[in-house]
Design a protein around this motif. Structure first.
Motif, short mmCIF file in Angstrom:
data_model
loop_
_atom_site.label_atom_id
_atom_site.label_comp_id
_atom_site.label_asym_id
_atom_site.label_seq_id
_atom_site.Cartn_x
_atom_site.Cartn_y
_atom_site.Cartn_z
N ALA A 81 0.85 -1.19 0.00
CA ALA A 81 0.00 0.00 0.00
C ALA A 81 0.88 1.24 0.00
CB ALA A 81 -0.90 0.00 1.24
N PRO A 82 0.51 2.25 -0.76
CA PRO A 82 1.28 3.49 -0.71
C PRO A 82 1.19 4.10 0.69
CG PRO A 82 -0.44 3.60 -2.42
CD PRO A 82 -0.60 2.32 -1.68
N ASP A 83 2.30 4.57 1.21
CA ASP A 83 2.26 5.23 2.51
C ASP A 83 1.73 6.64 2.31
OD1 ASP A 83 2.55 5.49 5.25
OD2 ASP A 83 4.66 6.07 5.13
N PHE A 84 1.10 7.16 3.33
CA PHE A 84 0.58 8.53 3.26
C PHE A 84 0.44 9.08 4.67
CE2 PHE A 84 -3.21 5.84 3.52
CZ PHE A 84 -3.93 6.45 4.55
N VAL A 85 0.33 10.40 4.74
CA VAL A 85 0.01 11.10 5.97
C VAL A 85 -1.15 12.04 5.64
CG1 VAL A 85 0.78 12.71 7.76
CG2 VAL A 85 2.40 11.10 6.76
N LEU A 86 -2.24 11.93 6.40
CA LEU A 86 -3.38 12.83 6.23
C LEU A 86 -3.84 13.33 7.60
CD1 LEU A 86 -5.66 10.95 3.65
CD2 LEU A 86 -4.37 13.05 3.27
N PRO A 87 -4.32 14.57 7.65
CA PRO A 87 -4.92 15.03 8.90
C PRO A 87 -6.27 14.36 9.08
CG PRO A 87 -5.20 16.68 7.19
CD PRO A 87 -4.34 15.58 6.60
N GLY A 88 -6.60 14.07 10.32
CA GLY A 88 -7.87 13.42 10.60
C GLY A 88 -8.44 13.86 11.93
N VAL A 89 -9.68 13.50 12.13
CA VAL A 89 -10.37 13.79 13.39
C VAL A 89 -11.15 12.55 13.81
CG1 VAL A 89 -12.41 14.79 12.25
CG2 VAL A 89 -11.85 15.43 14.60
N ARG A 90 -11.13 12.34 15.10
CA ARG A 90 -11.87 11.23 15.70
C ARG A 90 -12.61 11.82 16.89
NH1 ARG A 90 -9.57 6.57 19.31
NH2 ARG A 90 -11.38 5.21 19.30
N VAL A 91 -13.91 11.55 16.97
CA VAL A 91 -14.73 12.07 18.07
C VAL A 91 -15.02 10.92 19.03
CG1 VAL A 91 -16.88 13.20 18.73
CG2 VAL A 91 -15.72 13.86 16.61
N VAL A 92 -14.51 11.06 20.26
CA VAL A 92 -14.69 10.03 21.28
C VAL A 92 -15.29 10.68 22.52
CG1 VAL A 92 -13.53 8.29 22.70
CG2 VAL A 92 -12.72 8.73 20.38
N ASP A 93 -16.41 10.16 22.96
CA ASP A 93 -17.10 10.71 24.13
C ASP A 93 -17.29 12.21 24.02
OD1 ASP A 93 -17.28 8.17 25.31
OD2 ASP A 93 -15.29 8.40 26.23
N GLY A 94 -17.62 12.68 22.82
CA GLY A 94 -17.89 14.09 22.61
C GLY A 94 -16.67 14.97 22.42
N VAL A 95 -15.48 14.39 22.55
CA VAL A 95 -14.24 15.16 22.42
C VAL A 95 -13.61 14.86 21.06
CG1 VAL A 95 -11.93 15.56 23.37
CG2 VAL A 95 -13.86 15.12 24.91
N ALA A 96 -13.32 15.92 20.31
CA ALA A 96 -12.68 15.76 19.01
C ALA A 96 -11.17 15.67 19.20
CB ALA A 96 -13.03 16.93 18.10
N GLU A 97 -10.59 14.60 18.67
CA GLU A 97 -9.14 14.41 18.72
C GLU A 97 -8.61 14.54 17.30
OE1 GLU A 97 -8.85 10.43 20.22
OE2 GLU A 97 -9.54 10.99 22.22
N ARG A 98 -7.82 15.57 17.06
CA ARG A 98 -7.23 15.78 15.74
C ARG A 98 -5.78 15.31 15.76
NH1 ARG A 98 -9.79 21.05 12.91
NH2 ARG A 98 -11.94 20.61 13.50
N ALA A 99 -5.39 14.66 14.69
CA ALA A 99 -4.03 14.14 14.58
C ALA A 99 -3.71 13.89 13.12
CB ALA A 99 -3.89 12.84 15.38
N ASP A 100 -2.43 13.70 12.85
CA ASP A 100 -2.00 13.24 11.53
C ASP A 100 -1.98 11.72 11.57
OD1 ASP A 100 -1.71 15.75 10.42
OD2 ASP A 100 0.41 15.90 10.96
N TYR A 101 -2.48 11.09 10.51
CA TYR A 101 -2.53 9.64 10.40
C TYR A 101 -1.57 9.20 9.31
CZ TYR A 101 -6.53 9.61 13.49
OH TYR A 101 -7.35 9.75 14.58
N ARG A 102 -0.56 8.45 9.71
CA ARG A 102 0.44 7.91 8.78
C ARG A 102 0.22 6.40 8.71
NH1 ARG A 102 5.26 9.54 6.72
NH2 ARG A 102 5.29 11.37 8.06
#
Length: 162
Positions: free
Chosen positions: A2-23
């Motif tokens: 699979a080609p490697d990549f880095v993208l910004p993402g958001v995950r909402v857990v228990d009402g809290v948005a967690e933003r991070a880069d996903y590699r």
């Protein structure tokens, strides 16, 4: 591979948005399901991602993570995740470069699913020509099961979808 990549993402857990880069390469020990979808909050995309969320425990039980990828930005993803109760990461491929690398780009994002094993190898994929339907969670989980070692210690090669 699979080609490697880095993208910004958001995950909402228990009402809290967690933003991070996903590699992708940072998750080599975990099977990953990449679900490319055209638009947050559209009818079919909502049905697709909500069905994956409803059956998320089945992916988790197989040791797999699910990432949704579309061209909208993080604000749109966060609003969509909050409104529909989505707890898996939604990644922003705003220029379509990652979709292009995976062959999931036509005139727009093609509804596509890729299963990548713990070694970074694409083991199964489906790229829709027309995006009105989607691969059901049960079908994706069945393909994931084929990645698991058998009692004899051998894993199977995944079959291509029909």
């Amino acid at each position: 591979m699979a080609p490697d990549f880095v993208l910004p993402g958001v995950r909402v857990v228990d009402g809290v948005a967690e933003r991070a880069d996903y590699r992708l390469s940072e998750h080599r020990d975990t099977p990953t399901v990449l679900a490319f979808y055209p638009a947050d909050a559209s009818k079919v995309c909502t049905e697709q991602l909500c069905s994956y969320q409803d059956e998320f425990g089945g992916f988790d039980a197989l040791g797999a993570q699910v990432w949704g990828i579309s061209p909208q930005g993080l604000e749109s993803h966060e609003d969509f995740a909050r409104s529909k109760g989505l707890t898996f990461p939604l990644l922003a491929d705003v220029d379509g470069a990652v979709a292009e690398q995976f062959g999931a780009m036509g005139k727009t994002f093609r509804r596509s699913v890729f299963i990548i094993d713990g070694n970074g190898v694409v083991r199964w994929s489906h790229v829709a020509k027309i995006g009105f339907g989607y691969r059901k969670a049960i079908e994706i989980r069945e393909q994931l099961r084929l990645l698991l070692p058998t009692p004899g210690g051998k894993s199977f090669t995944l079959a291509a979808p029909e």
